[in-house]
Write a protein that holds these residues in place. Structure first.
Motif, PDB file in Angstrom:
ATOM      1  N   LEU A 304       0.814  -1.215   0.000  1.00  0.00           N
ATOM      2  CA  LEU A 304       0.000   0.000   0.000  1.00  0.00           C
ATOM      3  C   LEU A 304       0.848   1.266   0.000  1.00  0.00           C
ATOM      4  O   LEU A 304       0.492   2.256  -0.641  1.00  0.00           O
ATOM      5  CB  LEU A 304      -0.941  -0.008   1.209  1.00  0.00           C
ATOM      6  CG  LEU A 304      -1.990  -1.121   1.248  1.00  0.00           C
ATOM      7  CD1 LEU A 304      -2.810  -1.046   2.534  1.00  0.00           C
ATOM      8  CD2 LEU A 304      -2.908  -1.049   0.031  1.00  0.00           C
ATOM      9  N   TYR A 305       1.959   1.250   0.736  1.00  0.00           N
ATOM     10  CA  TYR A 305       2.788   2.450   0.831  1.00  0.00           C
ATOM     11  C   TYR A 305       3.822   2.545  -0.290  1.00  0.00           C
ATOM     12  O   TYR A 305       4.139   3.641  -0.756  1.00  0.00           O
ATOM     13  CB  TYR A 305       3.533   2.471   2.168  1.00  0.00           C
ATOM     14  CG  TYR A 305       2.720   2.962   3.348  1.00  0.00           C
ATOM     15  CD1 TYR A 305       2.447   4.311   3.520  1.00  0.00           C
ATOM     16  CD2 TYR A 305       2.242   2.075   4.302  1.00  0.00           C
ATOM     17  CE1 TYR A 305       1.718   4.766   4.607  1.00  0.00           C
ATOM     18  CE2 TYR A 305       1.514   2.515   5.400  1.00  0.00           C
ATOM     19  CZ  TYR A 305       1.252   3.867   5.545  1.00  0.00           C
ATOM     20  OH  TYR A 305       0.531   4.315   6.619  1.00  0.00           O
ATOM     21  N   TYR A 506       6.712  -2.779  -3.821  1.00  0.00           N
ATOM     22  CA  TYR A 506       6.930  -1.336  -3.754  1.00  0.00           C
ATOM     23  C   TYR A 506       6.492  -0.621  -5.025  1.00  0.00           C
ATOM     24  O   TYR A 506       6.276   0.593  -5.008  1.00  0.00           O
ATOM     25  CB  TYR A 506       8.415  -1.044  -3.507  1.00  0.00           C
ATOM     26  CG  TYR A 506       8.962  -1.686  -2.261  1.00  0.00           C
ATOM     27  CD1 TYR A 506       8.469  -1.340  -1.005  1.00  0.00           C
ATOM     28  CD2 TYR A 506       9.980  -2.633  -2.324  1.00  0.00           C
ATOM     29  CE1 TYR A 506       8.969  -1.936   0.147  1.00  0.00           C
ATOM     30  CE2 TYR A 506      10.491  -3.221  -1.180  1.00  0.00           C
ATOM     31  CZ  TYR A 506       9.972  -2.873   0.056  1.00  0.00           C
ATOM     32  OH  TYR A 506      10.466  -3.463   1.198  1.00  0.00           O
ATOM     33  N   ALA A 507       6.342  -1.354  -6.118  1.00  0.00           N
ATOM     34  CA  ALA A 507       6.014  -0.731  -7.404  1.00  0.00           C
ATOM     35  C   ALA A 507       4.515  -0.679  -7.680  1.00  0.00           C
ATOM     36  O   ALA A 507       4.092  -0.013  -8.633  1.00  0.00           O
ATOM     37  CB  ALA A 507       6.712  -1.485  -8.536  1.00  0.00           C
ATOM     38  N   LEU A 508       3.675  -1.356  -6.877  1.00  0.00           N
ATOM     39  CA  LEU A 508       2.240  -1.374  -7.185  1.00  0.00           C
ATOM     40  C   LEU A 508       1.596  -0.008  -6.983  1.00  0.00           C
ATOM     41  O   LEU A 508       0.848   0.469  -7.845  1.00  0.00           O
ATOM     42  CB  LEU A 508       1.519  -2.418  -6.327  1.00  0.00           C
ATOM     43  CG  LEU A 508       0.011  -2.508  -6.599  1.00  0.00           C
ATOM     44  CD1 LEU A 508      -0.250  -3.034  -8.003  1.00  0.00           C
ATOM     45  CD2 LEU A 508      -0.693  -3.379  -5.569  1.00  0.00           C
ATOM     46  N   ALA A 509       1.860   0.635  -5.840  1.00  0.00           N
ATOM     47  CA  ALA A 509       1.239   1.933  -5.563  1.00  0.00           C
ATOM     48  C   ALA A 509       1.582   2.956  -6.639  1.00  0.00           C
ATOM     49  O   ALA A 509       0.675   3.613  -7.183  1.00  0.00           O
ATOM     50  CB  ALA A 509       1.636   2.428  -4.174  1.00  0.00           C
ATOM     51  N   PRO A 510       2.864   3.168  -7.004  1.00  0.00           N
ATOM     52  CA  PRO A 510       3.147   4.132  -8.073  1.00  0.00           C
ATOM     53  C   PRO A 510       2.551   3.740  -9.421  1.00  0.00           C
ATOM     54  O   PRO A 510       2.161   4.614 -10.205  1.00  0.00           O
ATOM     55  CB  PRO A 510       4.676   4.178  -8.128  1.00  0.00           C
ATOM     56  CG  PRO A 510       5.152   2.999  -7.371  1.00  0.00           C
ATOM     57  CD  PRO A 510       4.104   2.668  -6.373  1.00  0.00           C
ATOM     58  N   TYR A 526       6.919   9.766  -3.513  1.00  0.00           N
ATOM     59  CA  TYR A 526       6.019   9.154  -2.531  1.00  0.00           C
ATOM     60  C   TYR A 526       6.243   7.653  -2.378  1.00  0.00           C
ATOM     61  O   TYR A 526       5.474   6.984  -1.668  1.00  0.00           O
ATOM     62  CB  TYR A 526       4.555   9.406  -2.921  1.00  0.00           C
ATOM     63  CG  TYR A 526       4.200   8.926  -4.323  1.00  0.00           C
ATOM     64  CD1 TYR A 526       3.851   7.599  -4.555  1.00  0.00           C
ATOM     65  CD2 TYR A 526       4.232   9.795  -5.400  1.00  0.00           C
ATOM     66  CE1 TYR A 526       3.548   7.157  -5.836  1.00  0.00           C
ATOM     67  CE2 TYR A 526       3.909   9.359  -6.682  1.00  0.00           C
ATOM     68  CZ  TYR A 526       3.579   8.050  -6.888  1.00  0.00           C
ATOM     69  OH  TYR A 526       3.275   7.613  -8.164  1.00  0.00           O
ATOM     70  N   SER A 527       7.265   7.106  -3.012  1.00  0.00           N
ATOM     71  CA  SER A 527       7.498   5.661  -2.928  1.00  0.00           C
ATOM     72  C   SER A 527       8.960   5.377  -3.232  1.00  0.00           C
ATOM     73  O   SER A 527       9.773   6.300  -3.386  1.00  0.00           O
ATOM     74  CB  SER A 527       6.600   4.915  -3.928  1.00  0.00           C
ATOM     75  OG  SER A 527       7.031   5.169  -5.266  1.00  0.00           O
ATOM     76  N   LEU A 528       9.286   4.092  -3.329  1.00  0.00           N
ATOM     77  CA  LEU A 528      10.638   3.705  -3.703  1.00  0.00           C
ATOM     78  C   LEU A 528      10.983   4.222  -5.089  1.00  0.00           C
ATOM     79  O   LEU A 528      12.148   4.442  -5.402  1.00  0.00           O
ATOM     80  CB  LEU A 528      10.770   2.176  -3.655  1.00  0.00           C
ATOM     81  CG  LEU A 528      12.153   1.575  -3.866  1.00  0.00           C
ATOM     82  CD1 LEU A 528      13.083   1.989  -2.741  1.00  0.00           C
ATOM     83  CD2 LEU A 528      12.085   0.060  -3.953  1.00  0.00           C
ATOM     84  N   GLY A 529       9.949   4.409  -5.931  1.00  0.00           N
ATOM     85  CA  GLY A 529      10.180   5.013  -7.238  1.00  0.00           C
ATOM     86  C   GLY A 529      10.093   4.076  -8.421  1.00  0.00           C
ATOM     87  O   GLY A 529      10.276   4.496  -9.564  1.00  0.00           O
ATOM     88  N   ASP A 530       9.804   2.811  -8.180  1.00  0.00           N
ATOM     89  CA  ASP A 530       9.735   1.844  -9.276  1.00  0.00           C
ATOM     90  C   ASP A 530       8.362   1.834  -9.939  1.00  0.00           C
ATOM     91  O   ASP A 530       7.377   2.337  -9.390  1.00  0.00           O
ATOM     92  CB  ASP A 530      10.031   0.434  -8.752  1.00  0.00           C
ATOM     93  CG  ASP A 530      11.507   0.243  -8.447  1.00  0.00           C
ATOM     94  OD1 ASP A 530      12.321   1.031  -8.951  1.00  0.00           O
ATOM     95  OD2 ASP A 530      11.844  -0.683  -7.697  1.00  0.00           O
TER      96      ASP A 530
END
Length: 599
Positions: A304-305, A506-510, A526-530
């Motif tokens: 989610l994050y 980590y890539a789902l939210a973006p 707002y995320s790891l960036g992937d």
């Protein structure tokens, strides 16, 4: 006067001098350590400010006294010569203060204090840490100050002794030290965040707690404490997101996110999960996908994050919901979560689901029964919307595979010999797991058969599964078995495809924020960036839980505990003896771990 009396007086004077020297250096250390408070931000409340002050003075006075007992007092007895002792004490104090200054630099850079692991990494990053010119002259300046202090005290030691201040000052320092710990016990029992959030601020600081003792005696209530943790006054530790979100699309398609605890990627086969295996052929099927944790709760939060585990405590302190769920709500989605309203929900998971309406669950006897009820609730919700999830973003979570659960009387799959390298007891769990997956597959078939074709559907696992009941073994295991999970996305109107390069939660939210909501922000804000639809720019994956952090590269996985001890494993999860830390990779992980901190 006898020679023994003269010797005794000489030692007594040296001991008195040593106490004063330790006391003044403790105050000096407290002044230097104010930098820790500035890095985390000066507390907003008067009580927390008072706690910071008495903790700084009390803690470093105590540390200074301990160092005196360990380093100076024995020398006073062995070599009772003032010149030798003063020079030695000045050198030791200089080294201690320089270690403190270096720890401040490391804390500013990594938000961690020195330990063997952090020292290895920080030493590799030493040129950057000591880039300020004043750090080159600081040791010489500190040594000069310590020599001046040592000699000045020696000249005035008899005058200080006559004034009889020692006992009074010692009483004050002890009171400050004990007072800070008593105040922390109260703050911990009452979840007073302005104080509790300072727990990791100082090196060698282990504040006293008594929550478990007080809860067992009925003095405080655990459920009340959990509520306070999630409703505490927010802090400002992170800039998340770093810039305001710019989301221009107004989507009309509903969203269904299905997550499963302990769903191994390599166990999605036509034998164990025939429906899901067939359904995946019509989706974007990510064949080399990883969760952000080997534990279900942390895995869901990474989904989610889209942020690394290092940010979890600060997100909780700041009371920051995921950008993904906040933007879905802002676009008019009605967020509903099923199968997650358990009484043992962690505060950080409650925060991650803050934007959702959590549907109340009925009592259940097993995880399988719970999953059946979850499917029934989801189908009822679909039927109430005329078979459509119109502007509904629904999270459905299943749990049966995590405890090998099947309904009473359920006829599972025939027992087979595992191809995995496992023992006989593990083989029993393996076959029970297959039967649990077959049961779960039936629930997915019930649900997905009723989902409208215009619905964006995501199916994934929160974590994987290893066939053992030993929790300590599982906590340290970050192999493909425990973090390798399936990910299948059905985009309405899009063609199916298989994606083989490594991807992560980590890539789902973006991906959803960009492709569904039209957010123009750089995902790194707002995320790891992937993104799921391009290979990661990072050549490592970070996964973690409350006890360990793992850094996975193409060739190995490094698992690090809270104390900085680490082990390196190959891709078969066999420990590599005498393996060294990969400093360049770890420095990049550290940089990512602090990128969103406000200070």
């Amino acid at each position: 006067m006898h020679a023994t009396d003269l010797q005794r007086d000489k030692v007594s004077r040296l001991v008195t001098w040593g106490h004063w020297f330790a006391f003044i250096n403790g105050l000096l250390a407290a002044v230097i350590a104010v930098r820790y408070v500035k890095l985390l931000g000066w507390p907003d409340t008067l009580l927390a400010q008072f706690y910071s002050v008495i903790t700084l003075v009390g803690h470093f006075s105590f540390v200074g006294f301990l160092l005196y007992l360990l380093l100076l007092f024995p020398i006073s007895l062995i070599l009772p010569y003032s010149k030798i002792l003063r020079g030695y004490a000045a050198i030791m104090a200089t080294l201690a203060h320089m270690v403190l200054v270096y720890d401040i630099l490391v804390f500013d850079h990594y938000r961690l204090h020195l330990n063997p692991f952090v020292f290895d990494i920080s030493f590799a990053d030493l040129p950057k840490l000591i880039s300020n010119p004043w750090l080159l002259v600081a040791p010489a300046a500190m040594l000069a100050l310590q020599l001046l202090l040592a000699n000045g005290l020696w000249k005035r030691i008899e005058r200080l002794a006559r004034r009889n201040w020692g006992g009074k000052i010692a009483s004050v320092m002890i009171s400050l030290f004990l007072g800070s710990h008593l105040l922390h016990i109260w703050a911990d029992a009452n979840v007073y965040q302005p104080i509790v959030q300072q727990d990791e601020m100082l090196p060698l600081h282990y504040p006293a707690t008594a929550r478990s003792f007080m809860a067992s005696r009925g003095i405080v209530d655990e459920e009340t404490l959990a509520e306070r943790e999630t409703s505490a006054q927010p802090t400002k530790q992170l800039t998340y997101p770093t810039k305001p979100m710019q989301c221009v699309s107004t989507p009309s398609q509903p969203v269904l996110l299905i997550t499963v605890d302990a769903l191994r990627r390599d166990m999605i086969t036509p034998e164990s999960m025939p429906f899901l295996s067939e359904w995946a052929t019509g989706t974007h099927d990510f064949k080399n996908h990883y969760s952000g944790s080997n534990e279900a709760g942390q895995g869901l939060r990474s989904l989610l994050y889209g942020l690394l585990p290092a940010y979890e405590a600060s997100l909780l302190a700041d009371q920051k919901s995921p950008v993904l769920t906040s933007e879905l709500a802002a676009k008019g989605y009605n967020l509903v979560a099923l199968g997650v309203a358990g009484s043992q929900l962690e505060p950080s998971t409650q925060l991650a689901l803050q934007s959702f309406t959590l549907k109340q669950e009925q009592p259940f006897d097993s995880a399988a029964e719970r999953d059946v009820q979850t499917t029934d609730q989801a189908l009822k919700l679909l039927q109430s919307g005329n078979g459509k999830l119109a502007m509904l973003a629904m999270l459905v979570q299943y749990h049966a595979p995590s405890v090998y659960s099947t309904p009473v009387g359920y006829v599972g799959l025939p027992t087979v010999k595992p191809e995995l390298d496992i023992n006989e007891a593990q083989a029993v769990l393996f076959n029970q797991y297959r039967s649990s997956l077959k049961f779960l597959d039936s629930q997915l078939a019930r649900l997905l058969a009723k989902v409208d074709s215009n619905t964006l559907v995501v199916v994934t696992g929160n974590n994987g599964q290893e066939f053992t009941s030993l929790h300590n073994t599982l906590s340290r295991n970050f192999s493909d078995a425990t973090i390798g999970v399936p990910l299948m996305i059905r985009w309405p109107g899009d063609v199916s495809k298989q994606i083989s390069y490594p991807t992560s939660h980590y890539a789902l939210a973006p991906t959803l924020l960009t492709n569904l909501l039209g957010c123009g922000n750089n995902p790194a804000e707002y995320s790891l960036g992937d993104s799921l639809y391009a290979p990661s720019t990072l050549d490592f994956l970070v996964a973690g839980n409350r006890r360990f952090v793992a850094i996975k590269t193409q060739d190995s996985t490094t698992v690090i505990d809270k104390h900085g001890d680490y082990r390196v494993y190959d891709n078969g999860h066999h420990r590599i003896r005498d393996a060294k830390l990969d400093a360049p990779i770890l420095l990049r992980v550290m940089k990512e771990n602090r990128r969103l901190f406000a200070n």
